[in-house]
Motif scaffolding. Sequence first.
Motif, PDB file in Angstrom:
ATOM      1  N   ARG A 298      80.902  17.515  25.847  1.00 54.70           N
ATOM      2  CA  ARG A 298      80.783  18.327  27.050  1.00 54.70           C
ATOM      3  C   ARG A 298      81.629  17.712  28.148  1.00 54.70           C
ATOM      4  O   ARG A 298      81.557  16.522  28.413  1.00 54.70           O
ATOM      5  CB  ARG A 298      79.316  18.403  27.507  1.00 54.70           C
ATOM      6  CG  ARG A 298      79.134  19.131  28.829  1.00 54.70           C
ATOM      7  CD  ARG A 298      77.666  19.143  29.244  1.00 54.70           C
ATOM      8  NE  ARG A 298      77.135  17.794  29.397  1.00 54.70           N
ATOM      9  CZ  ARG A 298      77.291  17.046  30.490  1.00 54.70           C
ATOM     10  NH1 ARG A 298      77.977  17.515  31.532  1.00 54.70           N
ATOM     11  NH2 ARG A 298      76.778  15.837  30.553  1.00 54.70           N
ATOM     12  N   ARG A 299      82.434  18.540  28.797  1.00 55.75           N
ATOM     13  CA  ARG A 299      83.241  18.090  29.932  1.00 55.75           C
ATOM     14  C   ARG A 299      83.129  19.111  31.055  1.00 55.75           C
ATOM     15  O   ARG A 299      83.505  20.268  30.904  1.00 55.75           O
ATOM     16  CB  ARG A 299      84.706  17.919  29.534  1.00 55.75           C
ATOM     17  CG  ARG A 299      85.597  17.482  30.719  1.00 55.75           C
ATOM     18  CD  ARG A 299      87.054  17.417  30.296  1.00 55.75           C
ATOM     19  NE  ARG A 299      87.935  17.152  31.427  1.00 55.75           N
ATOM     20  CZ  ARG A 299      88.263  15.955  31.880  1.00 55.75           C
ATOM     21  NH1 ARG A 299      87.786  14.888  31.266  1.00 55.75           N
ATOM     22  NH2 ARG A 299      89.071  15.799  32.904  1.00 55.75           N
ATOM     23  N   ALA A 331      86.164  25.432  38.938  1.00 58.63           N
ATOM     24  CA  ALA A 331      85.299  24.676  38.042  1.00 58.63           C
ATOM     25  C   ALA A 331      85.447  25.169  36.617  1.00 58.63           C
ATOM     26  O   ALA A 331      85.670  26.359  36.372  1.00 58.63           O
ATOM     27  CB  ALA A 331      83.837  24.803  38.483  1.00 58.63           C
ATOM     28  N   GLN A 332      85.320  24.227  35.675  1.00 58.30           N
ATOM     29  CA  GLN A 332      85.365  24.608  34.266  1.00 58.30           C
ATOM     30  C   GLN A 332      84.439  23.727  33.449  1.00 58.30           C
ATOM     31  O   GLN A 332      84.170  22.575  33.811  1.00 58.30           O
ATOM     32  CB  GLN A 332      86.789  24.517  33.707  1.00 58.30           C
ATOM     33  CG  GLN A 332      87.400  23.141  33.733  1.00 58.30           C
ATOM     34  CD  GLN A 332      88.784  23.109  33.113  1.00 58.30           C
ATOM     35  OE1 GLN A 332      89.283  24.113  32.630  1.00 58.30           O
ATOM     36  NE2 GLN A 332      89.404  21.947  33.125  1.00 58.30           N
ATOM     37  N   LEU A 333      83.951  24.276  32.365  1.00 59.39           N
ATOM     38  CA  LEU A 333      83.062  23.574  31.465  1.00 59.39           C
ATOM     39  C   LEU A 333      83.557  23.781  30.047  1.00 59.39           C
ATOM     40  O   LEU A 333      83.637  24.913  29.567  1.00 59.39           O
ATOM     41  CB  LEU A 333      81.627  24.102  31.608  1.00 59.39           C
ATOM     42  CG  LEU A 333      80.584  23.510  30.664  1.00 59.39           C
ATOM     43  CD1 LEU A 333      80.400  22.026  30.936  1.00 59.39           C
ATOM     44  CD2 LEU A 333      79.258  24.240  30.807  1.00 59.39           C
ATOM     45  N   LEU A 334      83.920  22.696  29.380  1.00 56.64           N
ATOM     46  CA  LEU A 334      84.329  22.719  27.981  1.00 56.64           C
ATOM     47  C   LEU A 334      83.214  22.096  27.160  1.00 56.64           C
ATOM     48  O   LEU A 334      82.635  21.078  27.555  1.00 56.64           O
ATOM     49  CB  LEU A 334      85.628  21.941  27.784  1.00 56.64           C
ATOM     50  CG  LEU A 334      86.808  22.344  28.656  1.00 56.64           C
ATOM     51  CD1 LEU A 334      88.005  21.447  28.366  1.00 56.64           C
ATOM     52  CD2 LEU A 334      87.173  23.800  28.407  1.00 56.64           C
ATOM     53  N   SER A 335      82.919  22.693  25.995  1.00 57.50           N
ATOM     54  CA  SER A 335      81.777  22.203  25.241  1.00 57.50           C
ATOM     55  C   SER A 335      81.958  22.429  23.759  1.00 57.50           C
ATOM     56  O   SER A 335      82.551  23.420  23.324  1.00 57.50           O
ATOM     57  CB  SER A 335      80.501  22.904  25.721  1.00 57.50           C
ATOM     58  OG  SER A 335      79.403  22.549  24.916  1.00 57.50           O
ATOM     59  N   PRO A 358      86.919  26.704  25.282  1.00 59.60           N
ATOM     60  CA  PRO A 358      86.532  26.942  26.684  1.00 59.60           C
ATOM     61  C   PRO A 358      85.191  27.666  26.752  1.00 59.60           C
ATOM     62  O   PRO A 358      84.990  28.686  26.105  1.00 59.60           O
ATOM     63  CB  PRO A 358      87.673  27.811  27.217  1.00 59.60           C
ATOM     64  CG  PRO A 358      88.825  27.521  26.317  1.00 59.60           C
ATOM     65  CD  PRO A 358      88.236  27.271  24.968  1.00 59.60           C
ATOM     66  N   LEU A 359      84.277  27.119  27.527  1.00 52.86           N
ATOM     67  CA  LEU A 359      82.965  27.743  27.672  1.00 52.86           C
ATOM     68  C   LEU A 359      82.918  28.625  28.904  1.00 52.86           C
ATOM     69  O   LEU A 359      82.647  29.805  28.825  1.00 52.86           O
ATOM     70  CB  LEU A 359      81.884  26.671  27.750  1.00 52.86           C
ATOM     71  CG  LEU A 359      80.458  27.151  28.046  1.00 52.86           C
ATOM     72  CD1 LEU A 359      80.003  28.126  26.980  1.00 52.86           C
ATOM     73  CD2 LEU A 359      79.508  25.982  28.139  1.00 52.86           C
ATOM     74  N   ARG A 360      83.255  28.054  30.045  1.00 47.71           N
ATOM     75  CA  ARG A 360      83.188  28.803  31.285  1.00 47.71           C
ATOM     76  C   ARG A 360      84.236  28.261  32.258  1.00 47.71           C
ATOM     77  O   ARG A 360      84.497  27.068  32.310  1.00 47.71           O
ATOM     78  CB  ARG A 360      81.806  28.691  31.928  1.00 47.71           C
ATOM     79  CG  ARG A 360      80.684  29.384  31.148  1.00 47.71           C
ATOM     80  CD  ARG A 360      80.821  30.905  31.196  1.00 47.71           C
ATOM     81  NE  ARG A 360      79.724  31.559  30.532  1.00 47.71           N
ATOM     82  CZ  ARG A 360      79.781  32.019  29.296  1.00 47.71           C
ATOM     83  NH1 ARG A 360      80.884  31.862  28.592  1.00 47.71           N
ATOM     84  NH2 ARG A 360      78.736  32.630  28.769  1.00 47.71           N
ATOM     85  N   GLN A 361      84.804  29.145  33.049  1.00 54.14           N
ATOM     86  CA  GLN A 361      85.719  28.751  34.119  1.00 54.14           C
ATOM     87  C   GLN A 361      85.637  29.794  35.216  1.00 54.14           C
ATOM     88  O   GLN A 361      85.642  30.994  34.945  1.00 54.14           O
ATOM     89  CB  GLN A 361      87.153  28.627  33.612  1.00 54.14           C
ATOM     90  CG  GLN A 361      88.131  28.151  34.684  1.00 54.14           C
ATOM     91  CD  GLN A 361      89.486  27.794  34.107  1.00 54.14           C
ATOM     92  OE1 GLN A 361      89.709  27.948  32.918  1.00 54.14           O
ATOM     93  NE2 GLN A 361      90.387  27.314  34.945  1.00 54.14           N
ATOM     94  N   ASN A 362      85.553  29.327  36.472  1.00 59.63           N
ATOM     95  CA  ASN A 362      85.477  30.283  37.564  1.00 59.63           C
ATOM     96  C   ASN A 362      85.817  29.598  38.870  1.00 59.63           C
ATOM     97  O   ASN A 362      85.893  28.371  38.964  1.00 59.63           O
ATOM     98  CB  ASN A 362      84.076  30.898  37.644  1.00 59.63           C
ATOM     99  CG  ASN A 362      84.134  32.385  37.924  1.00 59.63           C
ATOM    100  OD1 ASN A 362      84.751  32.808  38.905  1.00 59.63           O
ATOM    101  ND2 ASN A 362      83.514  33.176  37.060  1.00 59.63           N
TER     102      ASN A 362
END
Length: 667
Positions: A298-299, A331-335, A358-362
Amino acid sequence: MPLLSTRFPAMGAVACALVSPAYAATEPPSSSIEEIIVTGDSRENDPTRMATDAESLLHSAGDGNDPLKALLNLPGITFGAGDLDRPVVRGAGPADNLFLVDSILLPEVFHELSDSIISANVLRSFDLSGAAVPLPYGNLVGGVIDIKLRQPSANDHSLRIDLSQLKSGAIVEGPLGQDVSAYASYRQNLAHLFLKNFARSNETLEFRMPESSDYTARLHWRGNGASMTATALGSWDEAREVQRKELNLPPTFGQVETRKLDAQSLGFAVDVGAGQWTTTASHVRFSDESIVDNGAYRRFQTDNMAVRSSIEILVGESTLTAGVNASHEDAQLLSRGGVPVCDYLEIRCGLAVVPGGPLRQNDFGLIEAFAGGRLAVSNSLSVDIGGRWVRDFALRESHLEPRIGIDWAANDSFSLYARGSRQHQRPETLRLLLVNSRFALQDHISSWQALGGARLLFVGGWRMQVEGWYKDFRVTDFAGTGLASALDGEAKGLNLLVARPVGKDFDFWAAASRTWSDRSFAATGQAVNYRYDVPWSATLAATWRPGGGWSFGGKWRYQSGVRYTPVALVSVPPGGTVPVIALGTPYSARAPHYARLDLRVEKNFSFSFGDASIYIDALNVLGRRNIALRSYSNGNVANIPGSGLVAFPNDDEGVPRFVGVGIGFKF
């Protein structure tokens, strides 16, 4: 990406925190109890030096030369999950605070071991406001911690070196020209070289002592009626959970978590008639990365661009203020694997599971505008009145937030004050990323807040202050997901402070707080236990300076024990052989109270080539085993003759008995 509502046991580790007593000799006309810790005196006209009261905090028992630890000695300020946790400010949660360093908006100002990321060698002052906060601050329902850095010396070149088992570092500074000066500071945590483990290990993992470092650099230009300051600061932390080798298990549970922060800013200050206009533009990059032995990853990373600009003008005996704060966060979340998530109350938890990539980016945009002033009605009465307008572009919400305050001084030794405000706070960025397309369903946390109190000054500089405060909370959490809930709540408290100002020979500090905190589900009114509810807290501290460069100090800290979820039943399922724990009502039990005694001895020396100091900090000298966090797991069950199946808690302990020695040189 469903949010599962299955509960999983929390796992964590807690080590040592360092705290210090504080008192500000200056008396702002409208300060609440906690704001007497305003450690910068506007009348001190040398911005290259640490404010007198802030400097005194370096020499208090148990603080490890970290003046920000004074926060935990204020009434109404506690820690919620062990003495390593971030401060819980007046009934809110650890995530409800706002951190600023010279107008740089930071996501965090503490390391993993709860020591601050700002070196005392660059600190000018710091302010704390915990309820009905002043007009320039917004996007919080907890407290605001506003840190000011000092300017580099324009006259002398110097080098300072500090060495201790916990942290060592150096700072170099001096003029670079007639109107330009600079400094650069770096520190490295050395605790892992002396202590292998960070806390008591559980049956599967060993929690290793975290490693950390931080830096601060500043370049300052002074002109005629104007100045410009460039600042860079940052921190790095790494925490490891190592799977026990003797278990011979496949690599599954071990984990490495790394946090990194880098910030840069450019600030301008221009004299405008009888006032000043200030503007700061900043960029902050923050990342939090976790790698698990089983391949999970998770990052979480944010890039925040912000501008804070305000003008303050003196008109007669009154002061007018106006300003704009704007920020844009990418912001971004890689998982790979699951991302653990819990509801706001940390009662229902689950995993947000994705196969990888890529999980989420916004993007998250926010703008705040404020205007108001302090109006001098008479020699004894002043009124603060103003308002804020807030627009959140991500949640598509706008808010108006009134602020009002009043101060009345009967004479030089007795005064009354009151303050009220409406405040809002956007949910944490990581939580918003997890709901992604459901932004329109989310709401800000909203809160009405008020405080009032009385101040009395006595002969010899002694003072007493009594204060009451109130906050309510409205939370819509994870709307549109399996963890959705709407919460109502309130917190209120009574605070008492008796203190003698920091002086040449002796200072004294006694603070006590009683807090009531309630939470309930909005739809049903069903009451729930709030994990960070701490009814009682108190601090007693004193320092004696007999002369000859010697000082002797002590501090005793008390607070109610942390809440935890007890065991309701331990049984072996039909056809099974392994005992299984059934947990009871969430956070319905409380661990024994927290108590700790710290002592300190310090000696300062002066030589022809410079100054030196040496100190000994003895932490938790009574060796009390304080419980910082308590949980239960199926693997910690035993069959006791005469008692049957018994579940034993997994306790993370607080600060152990520890003696720290430090030495500093300045050339």
